[in-house]
Write a protein that holds these residues in place. Structure first.
Motif, mmCIF file in Angstrom:
data_model
loop_
_atom_site.group_PDB
_atom_site.id
_atom_site.type_symbol
_atom_site.label_atom_id
_atom_site.label_comp_id
_atom_site.label_asym_id
_atom_site.label_seq_id
_atom_site.Cartn_x
_atom_site.Cartn_y
_atom_site.Cartn_z
ATOM 1 N N ALA A 22 7.620 8.102 -6.577
ATOM 2 C CA ALA A 22 6.245 7.738 -5.963
ATOM 3 C C ALA A 22 5.483 8.006 -7.080
ATOM 4 O O ALA A 22 4.531 7.068 -7.543
ATOM 5 C CB ALA A 22 6.007 8.794 -4.694
ATOM 6 N N VAL B 129 8.375 6.600 5.770
ATOM 7 C CA VAL B 129 9.794 7.285 6.143
ATOM 8 C C VAL B 129 10.473 7.698 4.655
ATOM 9 O O VAL B 129 11.607 7.649 4.337
ATOM 10 C CB VAL B 129 10.475 5.763 6.247
ATOM 11 N N ILE C 134 18.783 11.351 -1.760
ATOM 12 C CA ILE C 134 18.606 11.393 -0.142
ATOM 13 C C ILE C 134 19.835 11.946 0.294
ATOM 14 O O ILE C 134 19.512 12.822 1.417
ATOM 15 C CB ILE C 134 18.609 9.899 0.344
ATOM 16 N N ALA D 225 2.213 -4.578 4.762
ATOM 17 C CA ALA D 225 2.906 -4.954 5.979
ATOM 18 C C ALA D 225 3.224 -4.078 6.852
ATOM 19 O O ALA D 225 3.637 -4.301 8.116
ATOM 20 C CB ALA D 225 4.041 -5.761 5.599
ATOM 21 N N GLY E 208 -0.718 -7.553 7.103
ATOM 22 C CA GLY E 208 0.183 -8.687 6.821
ATOM 23 C C GLY E 208 1.217 -8.727 5.694
ATOM 24 O O GLY E 208 1.126 -7.671 4.872
ATOM 25 N N ARG E 209 1.978 -9.664 5.852
ATOM 26 C CA ARG E 209 3.126 -9.915 4.597
ATOM 27 C C ARG E 209 2.527 -11.070 3.852
ATOM 28 O O ARG E 209 2.022 -12.176 4.275
ATOM 29 C CB ARG E 209 4.199 -10.376 5.399
ATOM 30 N N GLY F 123 0.771 0.878 -4.864
ATOM 31 C CA GLY F 123 -0.144 -0.079 -4.436
ATOM 32 C C GLY F 123 -1.495 0.508 -4.196
ATOM 33 O O GLY F 123 -2.702 0.063 -4.410
ATOM 34 N N SER G 234 10.448 13.528 4.867
ATOM 35 C CA SER G 234 11.626 14.323 4.517
ATOM 36 C C SER G 234 11.284 15.614 4.069
ATOM 37 O O SER G 234 11.773 16.666 4.398
ATOM 38 C CB SER G 234 12.440 13.397 3.162
ATOM 39 N N LYS G 235 9.920 15.775 3.349
ATOM 40 C CA LYS G 235 9.594 17.079 3.118
ATOM 41 C C LYS G 235 9.235 17.926 4.150
ATOM 42 O O LYS G 235 9.344 19.051 4.232
ATOM 43 C CB LYS G 235 8.441 17.134 1.837
ATOM 44 N N ASN H 69 12.223 -4.682 -3.116
ATOM 45 C CA ASN H 69 11.877 -5.482 -1.915
ATOM 46 C C ASN H 69 11.137 -6.590 -2.313
ATOM 47 O O ASN H 69 9.923 -6.988 -2.032
ATOM 48 C CB ASN H 69 10.919 -4.486 -1.004
ATOM 49 N N ALA I 58 0.732 -1.113 0.084
ATOM 50 C CA ALA I 58 -0.093 0.079 -0.018
ATOM 51 C C ALA I 58 0.522 1.252 -0.095
ATOM 52 O O ALA I 58 0.474 2.381 0.767
ATOM 53 C CB ALA I 58 -0.950 0.024 1.193
ATOM 54 N N GLY I 59 1.832 1.192 -0.870
ATOM 55 C CA GLY I 59 2.965 2.341 -0.970
ATOM 56 C C GLY I 59 1.887 3.289 -2.224
ATOM 57 O O GLY I 59 0.881 2.776 -2.457
ATOM 58 N N GLY J 287 3.151 2.983 2.647
ATOM 59 C CA GLY J 287 4.634 2.728 2.156
ATOM 60 C C GLY J 287 5.687 3.568 2.546
ATOM 61 O O GLY J 287 5.490 4.178 3.516
ATOM 62 N N MET K 238 12.672 5.177 -9.483
ATOM 63 C CA MET K 238 12.093 4.805 -8.179
ATOM 64 C C MET K 238 11.507 5.974 -7.706
ATOM 65 O O MET K 238 12.063 7.001 -6.829
ATOM 66 C CB MET K 238 13.308 4.272 -7.349
HETATM 67 P P1 FAD Z 1 6.738 1.519 -1.248
HETATM 68 O O1 FAD Z 1 6.343 3.091 -0.959
HETATM 69 O O2 FAD Z 1 8.001 0.997 -0.768
HETATM 70 O O3 FAD Z 1 5.584 0.673 -0.558
HETATM 71 C C1 FAD Z 1 5.487 -0.735 -0.453
HETATM 72 C C2 FAD Z 1 4.546 -1.245 0.382
HETATM 73 O O4 FAD Z 1 4.612 -2.599 0.293
HETATM 74 C C3 FAD Z 1 5.220 -1.063 1.792
HETATM 75 O O5 FAD Z 1 4.270 -0.487 2.753
HETATM 76 C C4 FAD Z 1 5.713 -2.491 2.222
HETATM 77 O O6 FAD Z 1 5.637 -2.733 3.723
HETATM 78 C C5 FAD Z 1 4.863 -3.200 1.582
HETATM 79 N N1 FAD Z 1 5.045 -4.676 1.295
HETATM 80 C C6 FAD Z 1 6.022 -4.986 0.663
HETATM 81 N N2 FAD Z 1 6.240 -6.351 0.358
HETATM 82 C C7 FAD Z 1 5.234 -6.869 0.896
HETATM 83 C C8 FAD Z 1 4.517 -8.204 1.166
HETATM 84 N N3 FAD Z 1 5.110 -9.164 0.641
HETATM 85 N N4 FAD Z 1 3.444 -8.125 1.488
HETATM 86 C C9 FAD Z 1 2.793 -7.024 1.939
HETATM 87 N N5 FAD Z 1 3.047 -5.832 2.066
HETATM 88 C C10 FAD Z 1 4.387 -5.695 1.480
HETATM 89 N N6 FAD Z 1 10.010 9.938 -4.367
HETATM 90 C C11 FAD Z 1 9.325 10.861 -4.878
HETATM 91 O O7 FAD Z 1 8.822 10.856 -6.010
HETATM 92 N N7 FAD Z 1 9.646 12.180 -4.125
HETATM 93 C C12 FAD Z 1 10.366 12.183 -3.328
HETATM 94 O O8 FAD Z 1 10.086 13.639 -2.722
HETATM 95 C C13 FAD Z 1 10.890 11.038 -2.648
HETATM 96 N N8 FAD Z 1 11.420 11.196 -1.440
HETATM 97 C C14 FAD Z 1 12.000 10.113 -0.714
HETATM 98 C C15 FAD Z 1 12.685 10.548 0.256
HETATM 99 C C16 FAD Z 1 13.394 9.305 0.951
HETATM 100 C C17 FAD Z 1 13.935 9.326 2.219
HETATM 101 C C18 FAD Z 1 13.096 8.088 0.528
HETATM 102 C C19 FAD Z 1 13.578 6.921 1.048
HETATM 103 C C20 FAD Z 1 12.528 7.756 -0.658
HETATM 104 C C21 FAD Z 1 11.924 8.822 -1.348
HETATM 105 N N9 FAD Z 1 11.104 8.672 -2.608
HETATM 106 C C22 FAD Z 1 10.805 9.855 -3.320
HETATM 107 C C23 FAD Z 1 11.144 7.578 -3.119
HETATM 108 C C24 FAD Z 1 9.753 6.880 -2.952
HETATM 109 O O9 FAD Z 1 9.441 6.817 -1.566
HETATM 110 C C25 FAD Z 1 9.302 5.596 -3.644
HETATM 111 O O10 FAD Z 1 9.636 5.854 -5.034
HETATM 112 C C26 FAD Z 1 7.949 4.992 -3.392
HETATM 113 O O11 FAD Z 1 7.473 5.017 -2.227
HETATM 114 C C27 FAD Z 1 7.767 3.765 -4.269
HETATM 115 O O12 FAD Z 1 6.265 3.564 -4.131
HETATM 116 P P2 FAD Z 1 5.973 2.172 -4.054
HETATM 117 O O13 FAD Z 1 4.510 2.003 -3.940
HETATM 118 O O14 FAD Z 1 6.553 1.117 -5.251
HETATM 119 O O15 FAD Z 1 6.654 1.127 -2.812
#
Ligand code: FAD
Ligand code: NAD
Length: 480
Positions: free
Chosen positions: A327, A52, A191, A35, A120-121, A16, A57-58, A282, A12-13, A47, A325
């Motif tokens: 958001a 985090v 970062i 998870a 859950g995972r 998701g 960070s902003k 991940n 749920a990032g 997510g 990578m």
């Molecule tokens: P994530 O956000 O990582 O979410 C994945 C989710 O899936 C998590 O909650 C995780 O717990 C869950 N998960 C993983 N595996 C499982 C499983 N097997 N079962 C259940 N749940 C699971 N991007 C920007 O565009 N702008 C920014 O300003 C920016 N600043 C950032 C600052 C920092 C410090 C960091 C670390 C990253 C930053 N990013 C930024 C990058 C951005 O956070 C990521 O690109 C974005 O969060 C990715 O989204 P996602 O949904 O793919 O994954």
């Protein structure tokens, strides 16, 4: 638990949760398994980005910028303030409040749209079955379509133990309980620069960034990186290029580093060390061997242009698949996949994804850089307009930086826009829209921009491309 979902999203990032909400809006029965738990052990959707990443960070970038401005930026405006004092505890609590409000907002959006939120995972098994573990409970779910959005984790360096107190990753660097006097950062990427800026502004007397590459911020346009390096150095970020850590030891509360550069080996001692050398998918335990999900050697899930994996009905989006990578990239993939599942036509334009670095000055770009165009032999024109010539930037007292527009020499179509300066994280959207609509530099030149505004600089840069900017005395050579 009901087993007849049309779509189950894992993660749920921003990839998701957006996919799950869009699926539900399109009438698909949807569950989202995530998870993430907060410090109280409660589910915290959003997510990395919300918990985090982007958001905390902003929040700290904003707070630290206001602190620095109150200390040093007000005199020039004729505003005298007394002694400005930092209350880090309050600043951190504010950051956590912003995070909590937004993560709770996602939970609320799930409820409003009828998305079932499962904490859950999950592990993908054969035939789109998911085994979900929460504590010692285990359930099985399945769906017609599974969208994998597991995100990414910080890369670790061999021989450097992330102990969470003296040596931390980006999450630790968002939660120091006091300002480190001497801060070391491995990696001068996004970062490193953003969090290095936060702690420097909050009072770290030494912030040293050890960067393995010889070039600084090579993903940005060279002219932008050059000015950024000069500006960050003037702010007190000590960026050491071509530097690789050889050893790292924590003794008596201090981090002793040995690193190597072109001139040999050097020692450095810090109060805290941040490791920020990139992120990796991940995906370690995401799928069982029986699932047959195809990953590359880095753990990146193999997908086609429309985010289909090698398994029928299994899709993957966000940080765990190819591409930047970011958001917003993951969110757009989430919308695309939801619409494809619902039988609609959808795509993501990967050529117009903006990048932003939230430093001071901010850096933002979309499309191709000068060095990329030169390397691929594309004939182009360039127009540059400095913020020093903008009335609004002068009124704000924020004149560092410029906007550069690059357009095809023959067709005039905009190929890239690069910005460094005030509020360019917002201004870049104008460039993204122009490029998304297939616009030319002439189209931008023919558009009326409000005066006085920073966005006039985008207008002027497009006009400079044809040697007809109004507010610069020597538009200069612009054909490449
Ligand atoms: P994530 O956000 O990582 O979410 C994945 C989710 O899936 C998590 O909650 C995780 O717990 C869950 N998960 C993983 N595996 C499982 C499983 N097997 N079962 C259940 N749940 C699971 N991007 C920007 O565009 N702008 C920014 O300003 C920016 N600043 C950032 C600052 C920092 C410090 C960091 C670390 C990253 C930053 N990013 C930024 C990058 C951005 O956070 C990521 O690109 C974005 O969060 C990715 O989204 P996602 O949904 O793919 O994954
Ligand atoms: P990054 O790729 O931006 O920077 C990592 C840096 O570490 C690179 O410059 C790399 O050369 C350097 N490096 C790698 N190994 C090293 C080593 N052994 N010694 C010294 N330097 C080394 O990665 P990041 O800063 O960790 O950020 C991770 C991801 O999070 C990025 O992909 C970025 O897209 C995303 N992010 C985005 C934003 C934003 O959009 N504003 C902010 C933060 C993070």
């Amino acid at each position: 638990m009901s087993d007849n979902y049309q779509v189950i999203v894992v993660g749920a990032g921003p990839a998701g949760y957006v996919a799950a909400i869009r699926c539900a809006q399109l009438g698909l029965k949807t569950a989202c398994i995530d998870a993430w738990l907060d410090e109280d052990g409660k589910p915290s959707p959003g997510g990395t980005c919300l918990n985090v990443g982007c958001i905390p960070s902003k929040a700290l970038l904003e707070s630290s910028e206001q602190y620095a401005h109150a200390r040093e930026g007000l005199n020039d405006h004729g505003i005298a303030v007394g002694k400005v004092r930092l209350d880090l505890d309050v600043m951190m609590r504010r950051k956590q409040r912003v995070v909590r409000e937004l993560t709770q907002g996602i939970a609320q959006l799930f409820r409003a749209n009828g998305v079932t939120h499962v904490s859950g995972r999950a592990q993908l098994c054969a035939d789109r079955k998911l085994v979900v573990r929460h504590g010692d409970r285990e359930t099985t779910m399945s769906a017609d379509n599974v969208i994998l959005a597991p995100g990414s984790l910080p890369v670790r360096l061999p021989g450097i133990d992330i102990d969470g107190s003296h040596v931390v990753d980006s999450s630790g660097a968002l939660a120091f309980d006091k300002v480190p006097k001497r801060l070391g950062i491995i990696g001068a990427g996004v970062i490193g620069l953003e969090l290095g800026s936060v702690w420097r502004r909050l009072g770290a007397t030494q912030v040293v960034l050890l960067e393995a590459q010889d070039s600084f911020l090579p993903v940005a346009d060279e002219q932008v990186s050059k000015l950024a390096l000069r500006s960050f150095t003037a702010q007190g970020l000590d960026i050491r290029l071509g530097s690789r850590v050889v050893s790292c030891k924590v003794t008596r509360g201090k981090v002793a580093l040995r690193y190597q550069d072109g001139e040999g080996e050097h020692d450095a001692t810090f109060d805290r060390l941040v490791v920020a050398v990139g992120r990796r998918p991940n995906t370690n335990d995401l799928a069982s061997d029986t699932a047959g999900l195809l990953l590359d050697e880095w753990g990146v899930i193999h997908v086609d242009e429309q985010c289909r994996t090698n398994l029928p009905g299994v899709w993957a989006i966000g940080d765990a698949v190819r591409g930047p990578m970011l958001a917003h990239k993951g969110s757009e993939e989430g919308v695309m996949v939801a619409e494809l599942i619902a039988g609609k036509v959808a795509h993501v334009d990967y050529d117009t994804i903006p990048s932003v670095v939230y430093t001071l000055p901010e850096i933002a770009w979309v499309g191709r850089s000068e060095q990329e165009l030169r390397a691929t032999g594309v004939a182009f024109r360039s127009g540059v307009f400095p913020f020093a010539a903008s009335g609004r930037a002068r009124a704000m007292g924020d004149t560092e930086g410029f906007i550069k527009v690059l357009a095809d020499e023959k067709t005039d179509r905009v190929l890239g826009v690069h910005m460094i300066g005030p509020q360019v994280s917002e201004l870049i959207a104008e460039a993204v829209v122009s490029m998304q609509l297939g616009g030319s530099a002439e189209d931008i030149a023919l558009t009326v921009f409000a005066h006085p505004s920073l966005s006039e600089s985008f207008h002027e840069a497009a006009m400079a491309l044809h040697g007809r900017a109004i507010h610069i005395s020597r538009p200069g050579r612009n054909k490449r």
